[in-house]
Design an enzyme around this catalytic site. Structure first.
Site, mmCIF file in Angstrom:
data_model
loop_
_atom_site.group_PDB
_atom_site.id
_atom_site.type_symbol
_atom_site.label_atom_id
_atom_site.label_comp_id
_atom_site.label_asym_id
_atom_site.label_seq_id
_atom_site.Cartn_x
_atom_site.Cartn_y
_atom_site.Cartn_z
ATOM 1 N N GLN A 139 -0.424 7.632 10.950
ATOM 2 C CA GLN A 139 -0.673 8.199 9.418
ATOM 3 C C GLN A 139 -2.187 8.046 9.223
ATOM 4 O O GLN A 139 -2.908 6.801 9.114
ATOM 5 C CB GLN A 139 0.330 7.712 8.428
ATOM 6 C CG GLN A 139 0.419 6.228 8.417
ATOM 7 C CD GLN A 139 1.979 5.565 8.525
ATOM 8 O OE1 GLN A 139 2.538 6.870 7.797
ATOM 9 N NE2 GLN A 139 2.167 3.971 9.184
ATOM 10 N N TYR A 168 11.120 -2.663 -6.061
ATOM 11 C CA TYR A 168 11.783 -2.097 -5.477
ATOM 12 C C TYR A 168 11.687 -2.685 -4.285
ATOM 13 O O TYR A 168 13.408 -2.922 -3.746
ATOM 14 C CB TYR A 168 10.064 -1.301 -4.265
ATOM 15 C CG TYR A 168 10.298 -0.569 -3.244
ATOM 16 C CD1 TYR A 168 10.497 0.921 -3.233
ATOM 17 C CD2 TYR A 168 10.384 -1.454 -1.595
ATOM 18 C CE1 TYR A 168 10.549 1.488 -1.981
ATOM 19 C CE2 TYR A 168 11.004 -0.665 -1.294
ATOM 20 C CZ TYR A 168 10.672 1.603 -1.047
ATOM 21 O OH TYR A 168 11.028 1.492 0.209
ATOM 22 N N ASP A 192 4.691 -3.307 5.072
ATOM 23 C CA ASP A 192 3.554 -3.757 4.373
ATOM 24 C C ASP A 192 4.031 -5.602 4.332
ATOM 25 O O ASP A 192 3.270 -5.847 3.684
ATOM 26 C CB ASP A 192 3.764 -3.741 2.513
ATOM 27 C CG ASP A 192 5.811 -3.607 2.394
ATOM 28 O OD1 ASP A 192 6.070 -4.553 1.688
ATOM 29 O OD2 ASP A 192 6.078 -2.755 2.015
ATOM 30 N N GLU A 211 8.682 -2.567 13.475
ATOM 31 C CA GLU A 211 8.032 -1.617 12.938
ATOM 32 C C GLU A 211 6.567 -1.283 13.920
ATOM 33 O O GLU A 211 5.875 -1.317 14.692
ATOM 34 C CB GLU A 211 6.706 -2.056 11.607
ATOM 35 C CG GLU A 211 5.337 -1.557 11.287
ATOM 36 C CD GLU A 211 5.819 -0.287 10.203
ATOM 37 O OE1 GLU A 211 4.803 0.530 11.315
ATOM 38 O OE2 GLU A 211 6.420 -0.445 9.730
ATOM 39 N N ASP A 246 8.911 1.411 18.265
ATOM 40 C CA ASP A 246 9.615 2.465 17.584
ATOM 41 C C ASP A 246 10.840 2.681 17.345
ATOM 42 O O ASP A 246 11.137 2.251 18.604
ATOM 43 C CB ASP A 246 9.230 3.725 18.563
ATOM 44 C CG ASP A 246 10.063 5.333 17.688
ATOM 45 O OD1 ASP A 246 10.987 4.493 17.258
ATOM 46 O OD2 ASP A 246 9.680 6.010 18.396
ATOM 47 N N CYS A 247 11.445 2.387 16.517
ATOM 48 C CA CYS A 247 13.043 1.889 15.923
ATOM 49 C C CYS A 247 14.107 2.709 17.049
ATOM 50 O O CYS A 247 14.857 2.159 16.617
ATOM 51 C CB CYS A 247 13.046 1.452 14.624
ATOM 52 S SG CYS A 247 13.149 3.486 14.136
ATOM 53 N N ASP A 267 13.355 1.207 5.495
ATOM 54 C CA ASP A 267 12.201 1.690 4.748
ATOM 55 C C ASP A 267 11.403 2.185 5.397
ATOM 56 O O ASP A 267 10.427 2.525 5.653
ATOM 57 C CB ASP A 267 11.928 -0.134 4.546
ATOM 58 C CG ASP A 267 11.017 -0.370 3.402
ATOM 59 O OD1 ASP A 267 10.922 0.177 2.912
ATOM 60 O OD2 ASP A 267 9.609 -1.150 3.611
ATOM 61 N N GLU A 344 8.157 6.748 -11.971
ATOM 62 C CA GLU A 344 9.443 7.084 -11.743
ATOM 63 C C GLU A 344 10.545 6.825 -11.450
ATOM 64 O O GLU A 344 10.198 5.149 -11.173
ATOM 65 C CB GLU A 344 9.170 8.914 -11.143
ATOM 66 C CG GLU A 344 8.804 8.235 -10.161
ATOM 67 C CD GLU A 344 8.282 9.610 -9.009
ATOM 68 O OE1 GLU A 344 8.931 10.233 -9.673
ATOM 69 O OE2 GLU A 344 7.387 9.369 -8.620
#
Length: 358
Positions: A139, A168, A192, A211, A246-247, A267, A344
């Site tokens: 990404q 959050y 993060d 992750e 990769d999970c 998450d 939001e």
């Protein structure tokens, strides 16, 4: 924009506003659609131009575009807009229903300040610095600095998390209602580092974080609430380990080994904005993660995840329908939280296996 009474005399409005543009030395072109009003364009020698659209039902729109970096140019634009607004009020007197003047939309700058909300509204952020902007194998990763929200993590154009957004992390951990002491915890994603940072402080037995993107994990926020301190210094500690994998294969491996967790925190991604789950691979991935997570979740354990914006009721309903299609029966609760940088309300889910008496 201005809303005047219905059956407005379009020709009178046009003639009333023409002198304002002519005073600026702008060249005029007029299009007349008889029953559909007028479109007048005004072009200046410096490259700026304005569109004046007059509708018979009373709507008058003025759009002005200009390229100007100096204060003098901005003052000239403000002066023109002020004159137009004054003239409109003079033409319509007390019959104006509404006048609305919007701030300028700034295009083409080095720092992009406009980002859409999940439900399709355009938000302007007070971005003043690009901290980071790179492509990972998975990404695009941006960190932009906001005066209000601190550093904002943006993944492939989607506002992900900011230094202001402890709400959050607290919500996706159960909003302070859970006791993580001595518990086994699995975090899916969480690049993060915020969730890992907060849970480690609660003295769990072991936190395993999976992750896929190491690059995302090594870009940390300066605020201590969202510092990837543990991740950056070590991938393993006394009560945590970080797997750069990769999970999906990790979850399959854990299920095969019979490894179980008290808490699974997903998450990875928000609920897809789609009305056709069967046609959307993201929904299939979401169900796969849910099923695999239930297989490694203890009978009395809990699964936490984000949903999406509260306005996306159809997508949230579809997600809740997916919960009835898992290999085991589950129950759920949800909570709505205001995440500051999202601008939001955001929905979070707690899911657990149906507790039946033996």
């Amino acid at each position: 924009s201005l809303v005047a009474p219905r059956h407005t005399d379009c020709n009178a409005v046009l003639k009333g506003l023409q002198p304002v543009f002519q005073e600026q030395g702008m060249t005029e072109t007029i299009h007349n659609w008889e029953d559909h009003g007028y479109l007048a364009t005004y072009i200046n020698k410096n490259g700026s131009f304005s569109n004046l659209r007059i509708y018979p039902h009373g709507l008058v729109l003025v759009d002005l575009q200009s390229h100007s970096d100096d204060m003098k140019g901005r003052d000239e634009i403000d002066h023109l807009l002020n004159k137009i607004e004054e003239k409109m009020k003079e033409l319509f007197h007390s019959s104006i229903k509404r006048v609305k003047r919007l701030p300028a939309i700034v295009r083409g700058e080095a720092i992009d300040r406009y980002w859409p909300t999940a439900d399709g509204r355009l938000v302007e952020y007070d971005i003043d610095e690009v901290v980071y902007d790179e492509e990972s194998p998975y990404q695009n990763i941006k960190i932009l600095h906001s005066k209000q929200f601190g550093n904002i993590l943006i993944l492939s154009g989607d506002v992900n998390l900011a230094e202001s957004d402890l709400a959050y992390t607290q919500a996706i951990m159960g909003s302070g209602k859970e006791d993580y002491t001595g518990k086994e915890v699995l975090i899916l994603g969480g690049g993060d580092g915020g969730i890992l940072y907060e849970i480690v402080k609660l003295k769990p037995k072991m936190v395993t974080m999976v992750e896929i993107s190491f690059q995302q994990m090594t870009i940390h926020f300066n605020n201590t609430a969202y510092s990837s301190f543990y991740v950056l210094d070590n991938l393993k500690g006394e009560c945590y380990q970080v797997l750069i994998e990769d999970c999906v294969p990790v979850l399959k491996r854990y299920a095969k080994e019979g490894r179980m967790f008290d808490y699974v925190i997903n998450d990875l991604t928000a609920v897809p904005i789609s009305t056709s789950p069967e046609e959307d691979s993201t929904w299939e991935f979401l169900r796969l993660i849910l099923d695999l997570s239930m297989k490694v979740l203890k009978h009395d354990g809990k699964y936490f995840t984000q949903g999406n914006c509260i306005n996306l009721t159809e997508a949230l309903t579809l997600y809740e329908e997916q919960l009835g299609r898992l290999y085991c029966p589950v129950e759920f609760s949800k909570e709505t939280v205001c995440v500051p940088s999202y601008m939001e309300l955001w929905v979070f889910y707690a899911i657990w296996k149906t507790r039946t008496e033996v």
